[in-house]
Write a protein that holds these residues in place. Sequence first.
Motif, PDB file in Angstrom:
ATOM      1  N   ILE A  21      39.265  33.273  30.379  1.00 24.04           N
ATOM      2  CA  ILE A  21      39.013  32.105  31.233  1.00 24.04           C
ATOM      3  C   ILE A  21      37.514  31.833  31.339  1.00 24.04           C
ATOM      4  O   ILE A  21      37.063  30.686  31.255  1.00 24.04           O
ATOM      5  N   TRP A  22      36.732  32.902  31.536  1.00 23.01           N
ATOM      6  CA  TRP A  22      35.277  32.729  31.601  1.00 23.01           C
ATOM      7  C   TRP A  22      34.734  32.153  30.301  1.00 23.01           C
ATOM      8  O   TRP A  22      33.877  31.263  30.312  1.00 23.01           O
ATOM      9  N   PHE A  23      35.230  32.631  29.172  1.00 20.04           N
ATOM     10  CA  PHE A  23      34.765  32.144  27.866  1.00 20.04           C
ATOM     11  C   PHE A  23      35.081  30.661  27.692  1.00 20.04           C
ATOM     12  O   PHE A  23      34.237  29.879  27.234  1.00 20.04           O
ATOM     13  N   LEU A  24      36.288  30.269  28.083  1.00 20.03           N
ATOM     14  CA  LEU A  24      36.689  28.869  27.904  1.00 20.03           C
ATOM     15  C   LEU A  24      35.886  27.934  28.796  1.00 20.03           C
ATOM     16  O   LEU A  24      35.480  26.844  28.377  1.00 20.03           O
ATOM     17  N   PHE A  25      35.633  28.347  30.048  1.00 19.89           N
ATOM     18  CA  PHE A  25      34.918  27.472  30.971  1.00 19.89           C
ATOM     19  C   PHE A  25      33.411  27.485  30.739  1.00 19.89           C
ATOM     20  O   PHE A  25      32.761  26.432  30.785  1.00 19.89           O
ATOM     21  N   GLU A  26      32.832  28.673  30.498  1.00 25.58           N
ATOM     22  CA  GLU A  26      31.383  28.796  30.449  1.00 25.58           C
ATOM     23  C   GLU A  26      30.823  28.607  29.043  1.00 25.58           C
ATOM     24  O   GLU A  26      29.775  27.990  28.879  1.00 25.58           O
ATOM     25  N   VAL A  27      31.486  29.115  28.034  1.00 27.78           N
ATOM     26  CA  VAL A  27      30.977  29.044  26.660  1.00 27.78           C
ATOM     27  C   VAL A  27      31.484  27.788  25.953  1.00 27.78           C
ATOM     28  O   VAL A  27      30.698  26.989  25.430  1.00 27.78           O
ATOM     29  N   VAL A  28      32.809  27.613  25.958  1.00 28.37           N
ATOM     30  CA  VAL A  28      33.386  26.428  25.309  1.00 28.37           C
ATOM     31  C   VAL A  28      33.192  25.184  26.170  1.00 28.37           C
ATOM     32  O   VAL A  28      33.231  24.058  25.667  1.00 28.37           O
ATOM     33  N   GLU A  29      32.945  25.386  27.475  1.00 28.35           N
ATOM     34  CA  GLU A  29      32.721  24.293  28.437  1.00 28.35           C
ATOM     35  C   GLU A  29      33.931  23.378  28.549  1.00 28.35           C
ATOM     36  O   GLU A  29      33.831  22.154  28.513  1.00 28.35           O
ATOM     37  N   TYR A  30      35.093  23.999  28.692  1.00 30.66           N
ATOM     38  CA  TYR A  30      36.320  23.253  28.927  1.00 30.66           C
ATOM     39  C   TYR A  30      36.311  22.663  30.324  1.00 30.66           C
ATOM     40  O   TYR A  30      35.824  23.276  31.262  1.00 30.66           O
ATOM     41  N   ASN A  31      36.882  21.477  30.469  1.00 30.79           N
ATOM     42  CA  ASN A  31      37.169  20.922  31.782  1.00 30.79           C
ATOM     43  C   ASN A  31      38.470  21.523  32.292  1.00 30.79           C
ATOM     44  O   ASN A  31      39.379  21.812  31.516  1.00 30.79           O
ATOM     45  N   PHE A  32      38.565  21.753  33.619  1.00 34.09           N
ATOM     46  CA  PHE A  32      39.725  22.434  34.176  1.00 34.09           C
ATOM     47  C   PHE A  32      41.025  21.688  33.869  1.00 34.09           C
ATOM     48  O   PHE A  32      42.008  22.295  33.420  1.00 34.09           O
ATOM     49  N   VAL A  33      41.040  20.377  34.078  1.00 31.64           N
ATOM     50  CA  VAL A  33      42.257  19.590  33.836  1.00 31.64           C
ATOM     51  C   VAL A  33      42.614  19.617  32.357  1.00 31.64           C
ATOM     52  O   VAL A  33      43.789  19.769  31.978  1.00 31.64           O
ATOM     53  N   THR A  34      41.610  19.494  31.495  1.00 29.46           N
ATOM     54  CA  THR A  34      41.844  19.526  30.047  1.00 29.46           C
ATOM     55  C   THR A  34      42.409  20.877  29.625  1.00 29.46           C
ATOM     56  O   THR A  34      43.352  20.956  28.820  1.00 29.46           O
ATOM     57  N   LEU A  35      41.848  21.950  30.171  1.00 29.06           N
ATOM     58  CA  LEU A  35      42.321  23.288  29.818  1.00 29.06           C
ATOM     59  C   LEU A  35      43.765  23.498  30.246  1.00 29.06           C
ATOM     60  O   LEU A  35      44.592  23.992  29.458  1.00 29.06           O
ATOM     61  N   ASN A  73      20.871  31.075  42.499  1.00 28.07           N
ATOM     62  CA  ASN A  73      20.082  29.989  41.925  1.00 28.07           C
ATOM     63  C   ASN A  73      19.985  30.078  40.409  1.00 28.07           C
ATOM     64  O   ASN A  73      19.622  29.098  39.747  1.00 28.07           O
ATOM     65  N   TYR A  74      20.277  31.252  39.855  1.00 27.15           N
ATOM     66  CA  TYR A  74      20.115  31.469  38.419  1.00 27.15           C
ATOM     67  C   TYR A  74      21.451  31.638  37.689  1.00 27.15           C
ATOM     68  O   TYR A  74      21.469  31.753  36.468  1.00 27.15           O
ATOM     69  N   PHE A  75      22.541  31.673  38.439  1.00 23.66           N
ATOM     70  CA  PHE A  75      23.859  31.821  37.827  1.00 23.66           C
ATOM     71  C   PHE A  75      24.770  30.707  38.339  1.00 23.66           C
ATOM     72  O   PHE A  75      24.709  30.339  39.508  1.00 23.66           O
ATOM     73  N   SER A  76      25.636  30.233  37.465  1.00 20.72           N
ATOM     74  CA  SER A  76      26.619  29.243  37.877  1.00 20.72           C
ATOM     75  C   SER A  76      27.734  29.921  38.668  1.00 20.72           C
ATOM     76  O   SER A  76      27.866  31.153  38.664  1.00 20.72           O
ATOM     77  N   PHE A  77      28.542  29.115  39.332  1.00 18.72           N
ATOM     78  CA  PHE A  77      29.637  29.656  40.137  1.00 18.72           C
ATOM     79  C   PHE A  77      30.632  30.419  39.260  1.00 18.72           C
ATOM     80  O   PHE A  77      31.150  31.468  39.660  1.00 18.72           O
ATOM     81  N   ILE A  78      30.888  29.915  38.055  1.00 21.84           N
ATOM     82  CA  ILE A  78      31.817  30.582  37.145  1.00 21.84           C
ATOM     83  C   ILE A  78      31.290  31.961  36.761  1.00 21.84           C
ATOM     84  O   ILE A  78      32.036  32.952  36.735  1.00 21.84           O
ATOM     85  N   ASN A  79      29.982  32.040  36.479  1.00 26.72           N
ATOM     86  CA  ASN A  79      29.393  33.326  36.112  1.00 26.72           C
ATOM     87  C   ASN A  79      29.456  34.321  37.270  1.00 26.72           C
ATOM     88  O   ASN A  79      29.773  35.506  37.081  1.00 26.72           O
ATOM     89  N   LEU A  80      29.137  33.847  38.481  1.00 31.65           N
ATOM     90  CA  LEU A  80      29.205  34.721  39.650  1.00 31.65           C
ATOM     91  C   LEU A  80      30.636  35.187  39.904  1.00 31.65           C
ATOM     92  O   LEU A  80      30.872  36.356  40.245  1.00 31.65           O
ATOM     93  N   LEU A  81      31.592  34.265  39.744  1.00 34.95           N
ATOM     94  CA  LEU A  81      32.998  34.622  39.934  1.00 34.95           C
ATOM     95  C   LEU A  81      33.441  35.646  38.896  1.00 34.95           C
ATOM     96  O   LEU A  81      34.167  36.601  39.209  1.00 34.95           O
ATOM     97  N   TYR A  82      32.982  35.469  37.668  1.00 39.66           N
ATOM     98  CA  TYR A  82      33.340  36.407  36.600  1.00 39.66           C
ATOM     99  C   TYR A  82      32.713  37.783  36.847  1.00 39.66           C
ATOM    100  O   TYR A  82      33.380  38.815  36.703  1.00 39.66           O
ATOM    101  N   ILE A  83      31.425  37.793  37.239  1.00 39.69           N
ATOM    102  CA  ILE A  83      30.752  39.061  37.533  1.00 39.69           C
ATOM    103  C   ILE A  83      31.441  39.776  38.690  1.00 39.69           C
ATOM    104  O   ILE A  83      31.654  40.989  38.673  1.00 39.69           O
ATOM    105  N   GLY A  84      31.811  39.008  39.741  1.00 44.74           N
ATOM    106  CA  GLY A  84      32.516  39.600  40.870  1.00 44.74           C
ATOM    107  C   GLY A  84      33.862  40.182  40.468  1.00 44.74           C
ATOM    108  O   GLY A  84      34.244  41.269  40.922  1.00 44.74           O
ATOM    109  N   SER A  85      34.582  39.468  39.594  1.00 43.77           N
ATOM    110  CA  SER A  85      35.885  39.960  39.133  1.00 43.77           C
ATOM    111  C   SER A  85      35.732  41.240  38.321  1.00 43.77           C
ATOM    112  O   SER A  85      36.534  42.177  38.464  1.00 43.77           O
TER     113      SER A  85
END
Length: 222
Positions: A58-72, A156-168
């Motif tokens: 999920i992190w790869f698709l959202f952060e690297v591939v930059e998928y939109n949530f609805v599209t994914l 300030n240096y990480f996106s919400f997706i990255n922080l969520l992934y790191i937390g997970s």
Amino acid sequence: MAHNTSSDSDNEIITTQSKSFPHGKSIHEVLGGGKVADVLLWKDRNISAAILVGITAIWFLFEVVEYNFVTLISHISITTMLVLYIWSTVADIFKWNGPKIPETILKDSFFEDLAFNLQRRFYQLLQVLFHISCGTDLPRFLLIIISLYILSEIGNYFSFINLLYIGSICIQTLPIVYDRYEEEIRNLAEHIMIDIRRKYRRFQKTYLNKIPRGPVKEKKIK
């Protein structure tokens, strides 16, 4: 000598408090003692590994591939429906068993256990924060304030997706690391708390105790 005595007393208090979790519980019991605890402590490696792979995907698709949530979600639904359609068609031709929803997905005990543990831990966290915010433990209060400030700067240096992934990732790795290296981590925590309390006593003696205070007025008894 007085300073050494207070330091020794701090050592004894911290050592006694950090020997175990409240009421002598193990980390498995602290995490709820159910399926959620088994997953977090990797007692069921297949499920734990599947969750880790799923989170990473999920992190790869959202952060690297930059998928939109609805599209994914749409693409996943289309792919799943096509796979099930082809599977059902082939199963009818060759007289195989058709696709069925796994019973583990139909069971809601895991999700109920997860929701219950999250709600309980959130409630306990609120109680701890409220207790510390009332000024009962100034060193811990300052430590939490500094930690939250550092977390805000990291945000300030990480996106919400990255922080969520790191937390997970932390949720799935820290419990098992603590379970395996419990003694070493407790010893390190003891030394850190001793050092913080020692520095706070020095700060209190050097600065706080020198702040002038007005005379305490005695209450008049009518």
